[in-house]
Structures are given as C-alpha cells and as structure tokens.
Design a protein around this motif. Sequence first.
Motif, PDB file in Angstrom:
ATOM      1  N   ALA A   1       3.542  -7.386  -2.015  1.00  0.00           N
ATOM      2  CA  ALA A   1       4.310  -7.366  -3.254  1.00  0.00           C
ATOM      3  C   ALA A   1       4.016  -6.511  -4.232  1.00  0.00           C
ATOM      4  CB  ALA A   1       5.373  -8.483  -3.457  1.00  0.00           C
ATOM      5  N   ARG A   2       2.630  -6.991  -4.541  1.00  0.00           N
ATOM      6  CA  ARG A   2       1.957  -6.340  -5.739  1.00  0.00           C
ATOM      7  C   ARG A   2       1.643  -4.767  -5.344  1.00  0.00           C
ATOM      8  NH1 ARG A   2      -2.359 -10.058  -8.422  1.00  0.00           N
ATOM      9  NH2 ARG A   2      -2.076  -8.449  -9.751  1.00  0.00           N
ATOM     10  N   LEU A   3       1.231  -4.638  -3.942  1.00  0.00           N
ATOM     11  CA  LEU A   3       1.127  -3.291  -3.846  1.00  0.00           C
ATOM     12  C   LEU A   3       2.314  -2.633  -3.434  1.00  0.00           C
ATOM     13  CD1 LEU A   3      -0.929  -1.111  -2.159  1.00  0.00           C
ATOM     14  CD2 LEU A   3       0.069  -1.772  -0.132  1.00  0.00           C
ATOM     15  N   THR A   4       3.343  -2.760  -3.032  1.00  0.00           N
ATOM     16  CA  THR A   4       4.539  -2.010  -3.034  1.00  0.00           C
ATOM     17  C   THR A   4       5.111  -1.949  -4.106  1.00  0.00           C
ATOM     18  OG1 THR A   4       5.789  -3.835  -2.032  1.00  0.00           O
ATOM     19  CG2 THR A   4       4.853  -2.432  -0.485  1.00  0.00           C
ATOM     20  N   GLU A   5       5.158  -2.854  -5.117  1.00  0.00           N
ATOM     21  CA  GLU A   5       5.688  -2.675  -6.489  1.00  0.00           C
ATOM     22  C   GLU A   5       4.828  -1.533  -7.158  1.00  0.00           C
ATOM     23  OE1 GLU A   5       6.764  -5.259  -9.772  1.00  0.00           O
ATOM     24  OE2 GLU A   5       4.541  -5.425  -9.830  1.00  0.00           O
ATOM     25  N   SER A   6       3.571  -1.403  -7.117  1.00  0.00           N
ATOM     26  CA  SER A   6       2.657  -0.470  -7.622  1.00  0.00           C
ATOM     27  C   SER A   6       3.072   1.059  -7.044  1.00  0.00           C
ATOM     28  CB  SER A   6       1.157  -0.839  -7.609  1.00  0.00           C
ATOM     29  OG  SER A   6       0.674  -0.825  -6.218  1.00  0.00           O
ATOM     30  N   ARG A   7       3.351   1.155  -5.869  1.00  0.00           N
ATOM     31  CA  ARG A   7       3.482   2.321  -5.042  1.00  0.00           C
ATOM     32  C   ARG A   7       5.128   2.712  -5.056  1.00  0.00           C
ATOM     33  NH1 ARG A   7      -0.679   4.145  -2.143  1.00  0.00           N
ATOM     34  NH2 ARG A   7       0.446   6.100  -2.419  1.00  0.00           N
ATOM     35  N   GLY A   8       5.950   2.148  -5.744  1.00  0.00           N
ATOM     36  CA  GLY A   8       7.286   2.702  -6.036  1.00  0.00           C
ATOM     37  C   GLY A   8       8.525   2.393  -5.066  1.00  0.00           C
ATOM     38  N   PHE A   9       7.919   1.136  -4.329  1.00  0.00           N
ATOM     39  CA  PHE A   9       8.908   0.709  -3.488  1.00  0.00           C
ATOM     40  C   PHE A   9      10.230  -0.170  -4.440  1.00  0.00           C
ATOM     41  CE2 PHE A   9       5.805   1.430  -0.256  1.00  0.00           C
ATOM     42  CZ  PHE A   9       6.271   1.335   0.907  1.00  0.00           C
TER      43      PHE A   9
ATOM     44  N   ILE B   1       9.894 -18.965  -2.248  1.00  0.00           N
ATOM     45  CA  ILE B   1       8.766 -17.745  -1.970  1.00  0.00           C
ATOM     46  C   ILE B   1       9.111 -16.739  -3.340  1.00  0.00           C
ATOM     47  CG2 ILE B   1       8.012 -16.022  -0.668  1.00  0.00           C
ATOM     48  CD1 ILE B   1       8.918 -17.878   1.761  1.00  0.00           C
ATOM     49  N   LEU B   2      10.246 -16.642  -3.462  1.00  0.00           N
ATOM     50  CA  LEU B   2      10.682 -15.370  -4.306  1.00  0.00           C
ATOM     51  C   LEU B   2      10.300 -15.958  -5.815  1.00  0.00           C
ATOM     52  CD1 LEU B   2      14.212 -14.529  -2.990  1.00  0.00           C
ATOM     53  CD2 LEU B   2      11.982 -13.151  -2.969  1.00  0.00           C
ATOM     54  N   ALA B   3      10.283 -17.266  -6.066  1.00  0.00           N
ATOM     55  CA  ALA B   3       9.913 -17.603  -7.417  1.00  0.00           C
ATOM     56  C   ALA B   3       8.447 -17.313  -7.543  1.00  0.00           C
ATOM     57  CB  ALA B   3      10.247 -19.078  -7.580  1.00  0.00           C
ATOM     58  N   HIS B   4       7.538 -17.715  -6.538  1.00  0.00           N
ATOM     59  CA  HIS B   4       6.224 -17.465  -6.467  1.00  0.00           C
ATOM     60  C   HIS B   4       6.039 -15.791  -6.764  1.00  0.00           C
ATOM     61  CE1 HIS B   4       2.031 -18.077  -5.722  1.00  0.00           C
ATOM     62  NE2 HIS B   4       1.934 -17.244  -4.830  1.00  0.00           N
ATOM     63  N   LEU B   5       6.711 -14.994  -5.769  1.00  0.00           N
ATOM     64  CA  LEU B   5       6.473 -13.568  -5.913  1.00  0.00           C
ATOM     65  C   LEU B   5       7.033 -13.187  -7.498  1.00  0.00           C
ATOM     66  CD1 LEU B   5       7.872 -12.492  -2.478  1.00  0.00           C
ATOM     67  CD2 LEU B   5       5.420 -12.520  -3.293  1.00  0.00           C
ATOM     68  N   ALA B   6       7.987 -13.629  -8.178  1.00  0.00           N
ATOM     69  CA  ALA B   6       8.288 -13.338  -9.422  1.00  0.00           C
ATOM     70  C   ALA B   6       7.194 -13.461 -10.312  1.00  0.00           C
ATOM     71  CB  ALA B   6       9.563 -14.268 -10.013  1.00  0.00           C
TER      72      ALA B   6
ATOM     73  N   GLY C   1       3.960  10.474  -0.323  1.00  0.00           N
ATOM     74  CA  GLY C   1       3.462  10.884  -1.468  1.00  0.00           C
ATOM     75  C   GLY C   1       3.918   9.884  -2.685  1.00  0.00           C
ATOM     76  N   LEU C   2       4.247   8.572  -2.612  1.00  0.00           N
ATOM     77  CA  LEU C   2       4.750   7.582  -3.742  1.00  0.00           C
ATOM     78  C   LEU C   2       3.805   7.671  -4.714  1.00  0.00           C
ATOM     79  CD1 LEU C   2       7.075   7.236  -1.401  1.00  0.00           C
ATOM     80  CD2 LEU C   2       6.786   4.834  -1.844  1.00  0.00           C
ATOM     81  N   PRO C   3       4.162   7.131  -5.955  1.00  0.00           N
ATOM     82  CA  PRO C   3       3.120   6.977  -6.940  1.00  0.00           C
ATOM     83  C   PRO C   3       1.901   6.277  -6.677  1.00  0.00           C
ATOM     84  CG  PRO C   3       5.434   6.502  -7.702  1.00  0.00           C
ATOM     85  CD  PRO C   3       5.394   6.650  -6.383  1.00  0.00           C
ATOM     86  N   ALA C   4       0.715   6.866  -7.314  1.00  0.00           N
ATOM     87  CA  ALA C   4      -0.583   6.332  -6.842  1.00  0.00           C
ATOM     88  C   ALA C   4      -0.580   4.847  -7.633  1.00  0.00           C
ATOM     89  CB  ALA C   4      -1.674   7.112  -7.431  1.00  0.00           C
ATOM     90  N   ALA C   5      -1.362   4.028  -7.233  1.00  0.00           N
ATOM     91  CA  ALA C   5      -1.280   2.641  -7.402  1.00  0.00           C
ATOM     92  C   ALA C   5      -1.919   2.513  -8.852  1.00  0.00           C
ATOM     93  CB  ALA C   5      -2.162   1.400  -6.735  1.00  0.00           C
ATOM     94  N   ALA C   6      -2.826   3.398  -9.201  1.00  0.00           N
ATOM     95  CA  ALA C   6      -3.631   3.442 -10.590  1.00  0.00           C
ATOM     96  C   ALA C   6      -2.527   3.979 -11.583  1.00  0.00           C
ATOM     97  CB  ALA C   6      -4.648   4.184 -10.182  1.00  0.00           C
TER      98      ALA C   6
END
Length: 373
Positions: A50-58, A80-85, A365-370
């Motif tokens: 979740a953190r990776l895909t958020e940072s990459r523009g999913f 699970i969604l509460a934890h991911l939030a 070419g989605l946004p870079a995580a950094a």
Amino acid sequence: MSRRHPTVAEDEIRGTAQGTAPVPLSVLDLVTVGAGRTATDALRTSVAIARLTESRGFHRYWVAEHHSMPGVASSSPAVILAHLAAHTSRIRLGSGGVMLPNHAPLVIAEQFGTLEALAPGRVDLGLGRAPGTDGATAAALRRTDRLHEGADDFPEQLMELTRFLDDDFPDGHPYRRIHAVPGPVQATSPGGVQSPHRPPVWLLGSSGFSARLAGSFGLPFAFAHHFSAQNTIPALDLYRESFRPSAVLAEPYALIGVSALATDDEKEARRQVRAAALSMIRLRTGRPGLVPTPEEAEAYEFSPMEEEFANSWNANVIHGTADEVRAGLDDLHKRTGADELMLTGNAHSGDVRLRSYELVADAYGLPAAAAAS
C-alpha cells in the motif's frame, strides 16, 4: 428535523492515469499467506505494498473478503483497511468487496462510516453478492441454511444499506429513527458538524446480474476478470447498455480486476504463477491451504486434469517481465475499454508481490517514490 444528505463527488470515483499507463492503475489485495509465513507476515506485506503503490501513483487499494481459506487472510476487510489508513495518506482504500449477504446492512454502514472518519474522502465501499466462501461457511456467517435468500434479496439489501449511509429512510419506515454512526445524523444534532461526503458504493460481479444492477442504479462497476475472463466483455457491454445517469455518475465507469505478476525474468514469472495455480487447484478440489512455494510446485506431480487446469488458469494471468506485463495490460485495455485496471499479484513471497508492483510502475513511468508527497 431537516436532514442533510451526504454526497459522492464523481472525482472520488474517476481516477487519473499516471505516466504512460492507458488508465488509472489500482491494487486488489487478498492478503495471501505463503507456506512458512504467518498472517502477520502477510499483513505487513499489505502495508508495504500500500505504501509503495501510493508513492508510485496507483489510484486505489482494495481488500477482498474471503473466509475459511488458510492462504487468504482478508476475512475482515474493514479491520485491514483501518490499519492501512494509518499507514497511508493519499491512496483510496476500499473493499473489493464486502459480501453484503453475509452482513447486516447497518453493520456495514457503521464500519464504513468509521473508515470514512478515519480517512476522510478516500474510502470506497465495493459490494458483492457471492458468499466469498463455501456454503457451510456462509451458513455459519449468516446463521441460516437458506443461503439463496441473501443473493435473491441483494437489491433490497443494497437499498437498505444506501439509506443507512444517507440517513434518509422515509417517514413511517421502521428504521426511520435508526442511524448509522458515524454518519450524517451527526450533522443534525445540536452543535453537530459532519462531513457532507460518504463512501462511494461500487457493485462487484463476475456475471451479468451485478453489471445490469450497477448500470440501472448509475453506480460504478468492478468486474472480476481475474477469475471470470470469458464473461468480461459481455458483462461490460451489459453494464454500459443498462447504464442510467445518476447523482453519482453521468457516464459509466468500470474497472476490471486483473491477475498480473511481473518479475525480473520470464522464467521466474512462470515458476511463481505455477505455484499460485497449484494453490487454486487445491482450493477448487476442497483442499485449501497456504500458497505453496515455487519449489513445492516444481516437485509436485500434476495429473493430466490438473495440468490442464493450471494451463487454463495461467492463460488469464498476465505474467513475465515488466515489458511483457505492460504489453499484456495494454492489450487487455484495448480489448475491454475498461476505465481502470486493478492488479492482483498472487505469489508465495511478499517480496515477489512487492517487486511486481514496482516493476509495473517503472514500466509505465509512474512517479518516482522519492518524488511522491
């Protein structure tokens, strides 16, 4: 007392494609548990993805409801969604889906009202009418042996849930004075301030029933291409033909779930999806278990019937190198006209799943995580 109805903005449904992707890309997570791993390991992987895909523009991250399956730890999507939030800040979070006949509509309205309070403006409520399990487990969940009632009553359950979410039962209705909290009733209490928005409702399906229902209600639709590929185009056509503009959507919006796994080399992709196919064979033959390792699958002697099933199953899994997966996704989009692709990568190792989403993001070419906020 006057009531202020919450609303759903269309931009809470429609995403924006990033990089060179033809449509928005999203994630469907079954929280798979591999042999030698624990549910804790699987849930930690979910947070990492979740953190990776958020940072990459999913665009969104959904969790599917399943029961009595040792290799799938997603029996409680709302938990699970509460934890991911708590570990994300932008990506939309939702159920893909909650199996509505398994639950009282009021309970679902309360759970997702709570999630909306935890993650305002980024919660989706995807609903299905299948049990998400075998008949005996469904009976245990519903405390009844008359399982057909849940599916047959699905449209009525959907309307009841929607009225709880909107807090708009008509005068004289037995539930008029019952309120889902957190929810819009709080805005009508003395000194009350409540968000005017509520989670968008999506209908999920693997056949024409939910497609037609979603279209007639003007709701967004999610189709399970990953396990019902032969029905994808007919269901999407039916959804678009049945669509009636609503306060939620002016035009149809459909995403499809896609099995996709990218690895650094093609051979490794074949090893991974063969192990996942063995897991599915065991599930379909009443022997559900943890997702086997590729090594276990290599040592396993597939019967001719099992070999045929594995080949047929994997024919609908887009797998290979990043370039091969990108080409497969592009082709699938062209064939279906889907407005969004929701990727699910089933593999024994959490690291393999995480790497797959990273490779897909790089391929488009989605946004870079950094650089992500």
